[in-house]
Design a protein around this motif. Structure first.
Motif, PDB file in Angstrom:
ATOM      1  N   ALA A 167      -6.226 -10.094 -12.139  1.00 56.96           N
ATOM      2  CA  ALA A 167      -5.613  -9.910 -10.818  1.00 56.96           C
ATOM      3  C   ALA A 167      -6.624  -9.285 -10.027  1.00 56.96           C
ATOM      4  N   VAL A 207      -1.055  -3.817 -10.366  1.00 58.74           N
ATOM      5  CA  VAL A 207      -1.250  -5.230 -10.560  1.00 58.74           C
ATOM      6  C   VAL A 207      -1.662  -5.891 -11.770  1.00 58.74           C
ATOM      7  N   CYS A 208      -2.055  -5.112 -12.788  1.00 59.40           N
ATOM      8  CA  CYS A 208      -2.704  -5.446 -13.966  1.00 59.40           C
ATOM      9  C   CYS A 208      -1.539  -6.191 -14.683  1.00 59.40           C
ATOM     10  N   ARG A 209      -1.991  -7.600 -15.193  1.00 60.22           N
ATOM     11  CA  ARG A 209      -0.914  -8.279 -15.840  1.00 60.22           C
ATOM     12  C   ARG A 209      -0.914  -8.123 -17.316  1.00 60.22           C
ATOM     13  N   ILE A 252      -7.865  -7.470  -6.641  1.00 60.51           N
ATOM     14  CA  ILE A 252      -7.736  -6.517  -5.362  1.00 60.51           C
ATOM     15  C   ILE A 252      -8.725  -6.882  -4.364  1.00 60.51           C
ATOM     16  N   ALA A 272      -3.768 -10.381  -5.610  1.00 54.22           N
ATOM     17  CA  ALA A 272      -2.543  -9.454  -6.202  1.00 54.22           C
ATOM     18  C   ALA A 272      -2.515  -8.250  -5.059  1.00 54.22           C
ATOM     19  N   TYR A 273      -3.628  -7.813  -4.413  1.00 56.92           N
ATOM     20  CA  TYR A 273      -3.353  -6.713  -3.641  1.00 56.92           C
ATOM     21  C   TYR A 273      -4.440  -6.816  -2.473  1.00 56.92           C
ATOM     22  N   LEU A 312      -3.285 -12.694   0.239  1.00 53.41           N
ATOM     23  CA  LEU A 312      -2.088 -12.662  -0.806  1.00 53.41           C
ATOM     24  C   LEU A 312      -1.609 -13.832  -1.043  1.00 53.41           C
ATOM     25  N   HIS A 351       2.851  -6.920  -4.700  1.00 49.12           N
ATOM     26  CA  HIS A 351       1.749  -7.048  -3.942  1.00 49.12           C
ATOM     27  C   HIS A 351       2.299  -6.414  -2.395  1.00 49.12           C
ATOM     28  N   VAL A 394      -8.742  -6.851 -14.206  1.00 47.87           N
ATOM     29  CA  VAL A 394      -8.620  -6.528 -12.896  1.00 47.87           C
ATOM     30  C   VAL A 394     -10.033  -6.570 -12.229  1.00 47.87           C
ATOM     31  N   GLN A 429       9.752  -2.782 -11.058  1.00 55.04           N
ATOM     32  CA  GLN A 429       9.546  -4.234 -11.073  1.00 55.04           C
ATOM     33  C   GLN A 429      10.644  -4.942 -11.768  1.00 55.04           C
TER      34      GLN A 429
END
Length: 258
Positions: free
Chosen positions: A81, A122-124, A83, A103-104, A98, A150, A53, A143
């Motif tokens: 991701a 938001v972390c993948r 931010i 992601a945010y 976005l 987002h 992130v 989710q």
């Protein structure tokens, strides 16, 4: 193990902001480090350190966050991701951020206490769930129901469910107790929290996982009964989370059987 922890790059090494953000994230068990508020420095760190992130200001001295995201996408397969932080809280700017891959969108001033939950959402990176980790359990459930990460309503809804799991009395008066408690954490108003959560539920109901929605609510998304109210949605998910935590075990496919 260290490689299972979320790694966060903060593109701000100031003591007044970046260092405080990194310290807060470390308290939550993450690997967090700062770099100069400079596009070149942030890009070099992303390419070399491979964070999960990245916090980056929308406007940087030598570029902007959107161009930075584009550069990273052209250079890496596994893109972190982003931010994106902005001094201006504007819906048009938020939409542009976005739509260009962030992601945010995080407007200043922000509540530093909310940052760990935002980063996790938001972390993948795949994190192995634990029946005692309520945050991960709630995140996985909403989710899977189809609430997009987002939008602000996702974070408000997530916080509302976590708060209700911890304190059942909040559900006795959602408008006067639960919404204000969420609003305080995000420095916003109860009415905005209510509207954002309603919007998040509407999106999940219209575009989410129909099978899981049916399992949760007992009827399909196109049923004559329509979507649940905010209170019904939060109460049912909260009850399922509490039940799962009491069982003391989480099956491999718990997000579809909870």
């Amino acid at each position: 193990m260290e490689n299972e922890r979320i790694k966060v790059l903060i593109g701000d090494d100031s003591a007044s902001n970046g260092v405080k953000v990194a310290a807060k994230l470390r308290e939550s068990g993450m690997i967090a480090y700062t770099r100069r508020n400079n596009g070149r420095a942030i890009l070099d760190s992303i390419l070399n350190d491979k964070p999960d992130v990245v916090f980056a200001d929308l406007t940087l001295p030598d570029t902007d966050a959107l161009l930075l995201i584009k550069q990273v996408r052209e250079s890496l397969v596994n893109v972190p991701a982003f931010i994106v932080v902005s001094e201006i809280d504007n819906s048009f700017i938020e939409r542009q951020v976005l739509e260009n891959g962030a992601a945010y969108f995080l407007a200043k001033p922000f509540d530093i206490e909310s940052l760990p939950s935002i980063v996790k959402s938001v972390c993948r990176k795949t994190v192995q769930p634990s029946c005692t980790d309520t945050e991960i359990l709630v995140t996985e459930v909403i989710q899977k129901l189809g609430v997009p990460a987002h939008i602000k309503g996702y974070h408000y809804l997530r916080t509302a469910i976590l708060s209700a799991v911890e304190n059942a009395r909040l559900m006795e008066c959602v408008t006067k107790q639960l919404y204000p408690s969420v609003a305080q954490k995000y420095d916003t108003t109860s009415s905005r929290v209510e509207r954002a959560i309603r919007h998040a539920i509407e999106i999940a109901w219209d575009r989410g996982n129909a099978e899981m929605i049916n399992d949760f609510f007992g009827y399909t998304a196109d049923s004559y009964r329509g979507r649940p109210t905010n209170s019904e949605f939060i109460a049912l998910v909260t009850d399922r989370i509490r039940l799962r935590l009491k069982t003391g075990s989480v099956p491999a496919d718990y997000t579809t059987t909870i």
